[in-house]
Scaffold this active site. Sequence first.
Site, PDB file in Angstrom:
ATOM      1  N   ASP A 117       0.849  -1.193   0.000  1.00  0.00           N
ATOM      2  CA  ASP A 117       0.000   0.000   0.000  1.00  0.00           C
ATOM      3  C   ASP A 117       0.882   1.239   0.000  1.00  0.00           C
ATOM      4  O   ASP A 117       2.088   1.177   0.264  1.00  0.00           O
ATOM      5  CB  ASP A 117      -0.933   0.002   1.211  1.00  0.00           C
ATOM      6  CG  ASP A 117      -2.127   0.942   1.054  1.00  0.00           C
ATOM      7  OD1 ASP A 117      -2.245   1.599  -0.001  1.00  0.00           O
ATOM      8  OD2 ASP A 117      -2.925   1.033   2.008  1.00  0.00           O
ATOM      9  N   LYS A 118       0.237   2.369  -0.278  1.00  0.00           N
ATOM     10  CA  LYS A 118       0.887   3.675  -0.293  1.00  0.00           C
ATOM     11  C   LYS A 118       0.009   4.657   0.453  1.00  0.00           C
ATOM     12  O   LYS A 118      -1.221   4.568   0.409  1.00  0.00           O
ATOM     13  CB  LYS A 118       1.109   4.098  -1.741  1.00  0.00           C
ATOM     14  CG  LYS A 118       1.443   5.575  -1.953  1.00  0.00           C
ATOM     15  CD  LYS A 118       0.199   6.351  -2.396  1.00  0.00           C
ATOM     16  CE  LYS A 118       0.499   7.823  -2.576  1.00  0.00           C
ATOM     17  NZ  LYS A 118      -0.764   8.606  -2.720  1.00  0.00           N
ATOM     18  N   HIS A 119       0.648   5.592   1.159  1.00  0.00           N
ATOM     19  CA  HIS A 119      -0.089   6.642   1.855  1.00  0.00           C
ATOM     20  C   HIS A 119       0.600   7.973   1.566  1.00  0.00           C
ATOM     21  O   HIS A 119       1.825   8.033   1.457  1.00  0.00           O
ATOM     22  CB  HIS A 119      -0.098   6.401   3.374  1.00  0.00           C
ATOM     23  CG  HIS A 119      -0.780   7.484   4.148  1.00  0.00           C
ATOM     24  ND1 HIS A 119      -2.140   7.510   4.342  1.00  0.00           N
ATOM     25  CD2 HIS A 119      -0.286   8.602   4.739  1.00  0.00           C
ATOM     26  CE1 HIS A 119      -2.455   8.598   5.036  1.00  0.00           C
ATOM     27  NE2 HIS A 119      -1.357   9.275   5.290  1.00  0.00           N
ATOM     28  N   SER A 120      -0.190   9.038   1.452  1.00  0.00           N
ATOM     29  CA  SER A 120       0.355  10.380   1.260  1.00  0.00           C
ATOM     30  C   SER A 120      -0.078  11.267   2.411  1.00  0.00           C
ATOM     31  O   SER A 120      -1.201  11.142   2.914  1.00  0.00           O
ATOM     32  CB  SER A 120      -0.143  10.973  -0.064  1.00  0.00           C
ATOM     33  OG  SER A 120       0.195  12.351  -0.149  1.00  0.00           O
ATOM     34  N   THR A 157      -8.592  11.366  -1.720  1.00  0.00           N
ATOM     35  CA  THR A 157      -8.745  10.330  -2.744  1.00  0.00           C
ATOM     36  C   THR A 157     -10.192   9.853  -2.840  1.00  0.00           C
ATOM     37  O   THR A 157     -10.718   9.642  -3.944  1.00  0.00           O
ATOM     38  CB  THR A 157      -7.810   9.150  -2.430  1.00  0.00           C
ATOM     39  OG1 THR A 157      -6.457   9.604  -2.501  1.00  0.00           O
ATOM     40  CG2 THR A 157      -8.001   8.004  -3.403  1.00  0.00           C
ATOM     41  N   ARG A 205      -7.887  15.723  17.404  1.00  0.00           N
ATOM     42  CA  ARG A 205      -6.666  16.450  17.027  1.00  0.00           C
ATOM     43  C   ARG A 205      -6.994  17.674  16.192  1.00  0.00           C
ATOM     44  O   ARG A 205      -6.349  18.708  16.303  1.00  0.00           O
ATOM     45  CB  ARG A 205      -5.726  15.530  16.247  1.00  0.00           C
ATOM     46  CG  ARG A 205      -5.004  14.493  17.091  1.00  0.00           C
ATOM     47  CD  ARG A 205      -4.345  13.435  16.225  1.00  0.00           C
ATOM     48  NE  ARG A 205      -3.448  14.024  15.245  1.00  0.00           N
ATOM     49  CZ  ARG A 205      -3.185  13.470  14.049  1.00  0.00           C
ATOM     50  NH1 ARG A 205      -3.767  12.347  13.695  1.00  0.00           N
ATOM     51  NH2 ARG A 205      -2.342  14.055  13.231  1.00  0.00           N
ATOM     52  N   SER A 220      -1.421   7.446  13.707  1.00  0.00           N
ATOM     53  CA  SER A 220      -2.631   7.498  12.887  1.00  0.00           C
ATOM     54  C   SER A 220      -2.397   6.856  11.524  1.00  0.00           C
ATOM     55  O   SER A 220      -3.202   6.040  11.058  1.00  0.00           O
ATOM     56  CB  SER A 220      -3.079   8.953  12.719  1.00  0.00           C
ATOM     57  OG  SER A 220      -4.239   9.036  11.924  1.00  0.00           O
ATOM     58  N   LYS A 224      -3.659   2.241  10.594  1.00  0.00           N
ATOM     59  CA  LYS A 224      -4.552   1.788   9.526  1.00  0.00           C
ATOM     60  C   LYS A 224      -3.840   0.831   8.585  1.00  0.00           C
ATOM     61  O   LYS A 224      -4.470  -0.027   7.958  1.00  0.00           O
ATOM     62  CB  LYS A 224      -5.085   3.001   8.756  1.00  0.00           C
ATOM     63  CG  LYS A 224      -6.017   3.889   9.591  1.00  0.00           C
ATOM     64  CD  LYS A 224      -6.669   4.982   8.778  1.00  0.00           C
ATOM     65  CE  LYS A 224      -5.767   6.169   8.554  1.00  0.00           C
ATOM     66  NZ  LYS A 224      -5.575   7.002   9.757  1.00  0.00           N
ATOM     67  N   LYS A 225      -2.530   0.954   8.484  1.00  0.00           N
ATOM     68  CA  LYS A 225      -1.778   0.072   7.598  1.00  0.00           C
ATOM     69  C   LYS A 225      -1.451  -1.266   8.276  1.00  0.00           C
ATOM     70  O   LYS A 225      -1.385  -2.302   7.620  1.00  0.00           O
ATOM     71  CB  LYS A 225      -0.492   0.767   7.136  1.00  0.00           C
ATOM     72  CG  LYS A 225      -0.750   2.092   6.436  1.00  0.00           C
ATOM     73  CD  LYS A 225      -1.776   1.972   5.311  1.00  0.00           C
ATOM     74  CE  LYS A 225      -2.104   3.286   4.664  1.00  0.00           C
ATOM     75  NZ  LYS A 225      -3.155   3.178   3.626  1.00  0.00           N
TER      76      LYS A 225
END
Length: 493
Positions: A117-120, A157, A205, A220, A224-225
């Site tokens: 997976d990828k996160h930004s 997204t 937050r 955070s 999730k990952k």
Amino acid sequence: MAAPATSAPSAPPAPVAPGDLSEGGSRGPPDLPPEPKQLPELIRLKRDGGRLSDVDIRGFVRAVVDGSAHGAQIGAMLMAIRLRGMDLEETVALTRALATSGQQLEWPEAWRSQLVDKHSTGGVGDKVSLVLAPALAACGCKVPMISGRGLGHTGGTLDKLESIPGFTVIQSPEQMQGLLEQVGCCIVGQSKKLVPADGILYEARDVTATVDSLPLITASILSKKVVESLSALVVDVKFGGAAVFPSQAQAQELAEVLVGVGAGLGLRVAAALTAMNNPLGRSVGHSLEVEEALLCMDGAGPPDLRDLVTRLGGVLLWLSRQAETQDEGAARVAQTLDDGSARDRFERMLAGQGVDPGLARALCSGTPAQRRQLLPRAREQEELHAPADGTVELVQALPLARVLHELGAGRSRAGEPLRPGVGAEVLVSVGQRLRRGMPWLRVHLDAPALSAAQRRALQEALVLSDRAPFAAPSPFAELVLPPPRTMSTHTQQ
């Protein structure tokens, strides 16, 4: 991450009780486990610079989820963490506690090395996920991407995908597994059953000025990952004028924390530092970004978008041992863009997530002009022109995003409806020579016209210079890799 926390002041020694063996007497009953600390005690401990144990952190997260922690207590703990920081072990413990606060995703054992997976961290015009997930699926990966909505000036997204009529972001774990089996990827929202503690802390937050805490950001993102049971993850950490972190040094600090905490959790994490001063690509806005993502999957589109998609994909294929080198992985991702296989996976993902198959096919096989007719469009267009001769040094992403937010492309409060057709097309490239009066920006809006203040803000976003034309640099600045021991071991599930 903050410097290692100091210990809280020690309490005075307790008096010796009758029967205590400290002065030599008969053996008493075995020691009982310590009573769990109450929330005020935990808050005080962190407030005073103390270190929270694994048990302390699990107790706090449990109280957040079961509702026994009051809003004021949650805010006080977040602020204590923001001011005092957390060391690596505390951040690992917080991430793990958040990840185990709800349902876990479980996949077939045969997928173990394929899950990536990828996160930004968020940017302007960042539609990389829309392209990268299907491209990786076409390379043989399984991509269970849990994505988010827009925050402030940054696009989300999920919001972009929801501009496609029928697209459904809420998918059960069973539906996600079906999509991974049939398509190889899915892009879904975070349900209340997955990492519920993070959802509560995320909202807190946002209203307690603790968004920029490195331990809280790290926990955070990675919680999730961890739930996805990944083999490898790449995090795109943005820096620059339109990013959470203005300087590359600040982004580097977050990148190193993400990689280190990932290693502590047995997850192979790499962090790419990428510049977010200019918008990524040429288009900003939900429908327009879907169009540009499809253009990239046609083997065309802006070079900076393709560059980032292929580089991040190459890192993931290498991290998950599906390519010998990052360059080999990048070439494989590029091939899926050029041969149409990424676009085919995207079409199948759309149909699998609720889009009418005929619409999905028309979107993915149509010309750019045909695609524009199939997606939501704004009622008006307005072009801005170069105020002088010059070379484009910069198109400032932040003022552009702020104006589009005012026009309805972003939310001012949770749940507010968006205008998916609102956006902008940047008609010039960084490094290009312009003549006065040339059109440089096309704004898509539902209002009759831009206000004078909006037009002025947009014109000021165009930065011109006298120097000769030049090739625009890649936004990809640096890659922070996991330690070798993490690379040489299998991911712990």
